[in-house]
Enzyme design. Structure first.
Site, PDB file in Angstrom:
ATOM      1  N   ILE A  59       0.831  -1.196   0.000  1.00 27.36           N
ATOM      2  CA  ILE A  59       0.000   0.000   0.000  1.00 27.36           C
ATOM      3  C   ILE A  59       0.872   1.255   0.000  1.00 27.36           C
ATOM      4  CG2 ILE A  59      -1.898   1.192   1.176  1.00 27.36           C
ATOM      5  CD1 ILE A  59      -2.445  -1.742   0.197  1.00 27.36           C
ATOM      6  N   GLU A  60       1.956   1.214   0.748  1.00 22.46           N
ATOM      7  CA  GLU A  60       2.816   2.387   0.896  1.00 22.46           C
ATOM      8  C   GLU A  60       3.629   2.703  -0.358  1.00 22.46           C
ATOM      9  OE1 GLU A  60       3.220   4.617   3.316  1.00 22.46           O
ATOM     10  OE2 GLU A  60       1.508   3.723   4.319  1.00 22.46           O
TER      11      GLU A  60
END
Length: 443
Positions: free
Chosen positions: A75-76
């Site tokens: 996600i990051e």
């Protein structure tokens, strides 16, 4: 699989350690659809992450933390340890400089610990453990990881004052934060049962991919890769923390190598007769210019600027240290520089967008179907009637954030509201705004 024998696939091990409570919302379905509509992107993300996943899972299990968190770098940064945002957040966990230093990540001219795979992972897990201790809830801890513990704490307290529920789904948060856990849940759902979604995940062996090797001397990045008999890009993918084309003790006197390359590296080092470095430090003298220095060492001024991280408008001062080629190395470094430097890659966009620009022939129904939403929700969020969308119209794909909930965060294009400093990992527009900035996604 015989009892007591570890699983052969790391995915099996990750699934067995899932412990963060699940959520099921329209946002989760929307993010699932986003990933499933981009199988090539998923494949690239998995291929990149296979180098680091085993280490992350090992660290999580040592701490008794949920292995769901091994998916958080997807996600990051799409598991890109070299990711660098325009707001100066770096690494696969996207630390800003101040928070990186607070969690022990050294940052200097030679080295950036935020992009050190091992150091940054341990620092990020330290931070996540701290947040979980603060809130006693993984969803709130993740919201704080994204929005800041101060902001989440105030949102929780606001609901409690109003005698309302104060769980993650109950809080008024910026759209970025309200979508953060659904993004993770979407990826988790796909990893938990890829066949259900018609997707095939490349297997990741349940064994170490890399090991840390101490460097016995100063060494060019390119030379270290050659001694390990590795492609330079593969070497860079494991060692993006080194800012310069030469590795010194100030930049960390060790590198990560694939497990099967460590012995090769040591054997080649013992038999090596070639120079280990083609760069040395030059202290700028009064009235000396970058152009005169470049000419003296047979380099283009742009190359000398690039290798020293000096912008086109950057000024030099007497006493400043610059990297210059060692005698006889100028021609070689001119050719090899493009491959020897460690570029800062933009952070990836890896989740559903907040808006969609309607194309000719599209309706609210067709747009809703593409993003796993309901047409009635789209109509309500966009104040539309009749199910029509004009070509070029900007359609919101998430409910608007109330004005009183937007105060205190930074919007993508606006200035940060005045408030007490928030202790957080991601204090930059991509993380704190109500919408997501359009960062370039180099996959």
């Amino acid at each position: 699989m015989p009892e007591g024998q570890p699983p052969g696939s790391l995915w099996t091990r990750i699934r067995a350690g899932f412990a963060i409570p699940e959520i099921e919302t329209a946002a989760v379905r929307r993010h699932e659809a986003w990933y499933l509509n981009r199988p090539a992107y998923m494949a690239r993300m998995v291929e990149r992450g296979r180098r680091y996943l085993f280490f992350v899972v090992e660290e999580l299990e040592k701490r008794g933390m949920p292995t769901d968190l091994a998916l958080l770098p997807m996600i990051e940064s799409a598991y890109n340890p070299g990711a660098y945002s325009r707001a100066h957040a770096a690494g696969m966990w996207q630390f800003i400089p101040a928070t990186g230093r607070r969690y022990g990540l050294e940052q200097n001219w030679w080295y950036d610990g935020r992009r050190d795979v091992m150091a940054a992972t341990r620092a990020a897990l330290d931070y996540l453990q701290k947040l979980y201790a603060d809130f006693g809830d993984w969803h709130l801890a993740l919201a704080a990881y994204n929005w800041g513990e101060g902001a989440v704490g105030r949102a929780v307290e606001r609901n409690r004052r109003l005698q309302q529920p104060s769980g993650y789904l109950d809080l008024r948060m910026p759209a970025e934060t309200s979508n953060y856990v659904p993004k993770l849940q979407a990826v988790k759902n796909i990893v938990a049962d890829p066949a259900r979604y018609g997707l095939s995940l490349e297997d990741v062996p349940n064994q170490p991919y890399f090991t840390r090797v101490a460097l016995p001397a100063h060494m060019d990045v390119k030379r270290a890769a050659a001694l390990a008999e590795m492609e330079l890009e593969e070497f860079r993918s494991l060692n993006p923390a080194h800012n310069r084309p030469v590795i010194t003790p100030a930049g960390g006197a060790s590198v990560l190598l694939p497990v099967d390359r460590a012995e090769v590296f040591h054997a080649n080092f013992e038999s090596n007769d070639d120079p280990l470095v083609t760069w040395r430090v030059h202290t700028l003298r009064p009235r000396e210019t970058l152009e005169s220095l470049a000419s003296r060492y047979g380099l283009a001024p742009t190359t000398l600027r690039q290798v020293n991280g000096i912008s086109a408008r950057g000024r030099l001062r007497a006493g400043q240290a610059l990297l210059v080629p060692t005698p006889g190395a100028s021609k070689a470094v001119e050719v090899d520089f493009a491959f020897a430097t460690l570029s800062r890659q933009p952070a990836f966009i890896d989740a559903a967008p907040s808006f969609h620009k309607a194309r000719r022939g599209e309706t609210l129904q067709s747009i809703a179907a593409d993003f796993g939403l309901s047409a009635s929700d789209l109509a309500r969020w966009n104040h539309l009637k009749g199910g029509k969308a004009r070509p070029g119209q900007r359609i919101a794909l998430a409910p608007p954030v109330p004005k009183h909930a937007r105060g205190g965060h930074r919007s993508v294009h606006g200035k940060a509201a005045k408030q007490a400093p928030r202790s957080k990992l991601h204090e930059h527009p991509r993380r704190t705004g109500a919408t997501r900035p359009q960062l370039a996604a180099r996959n």
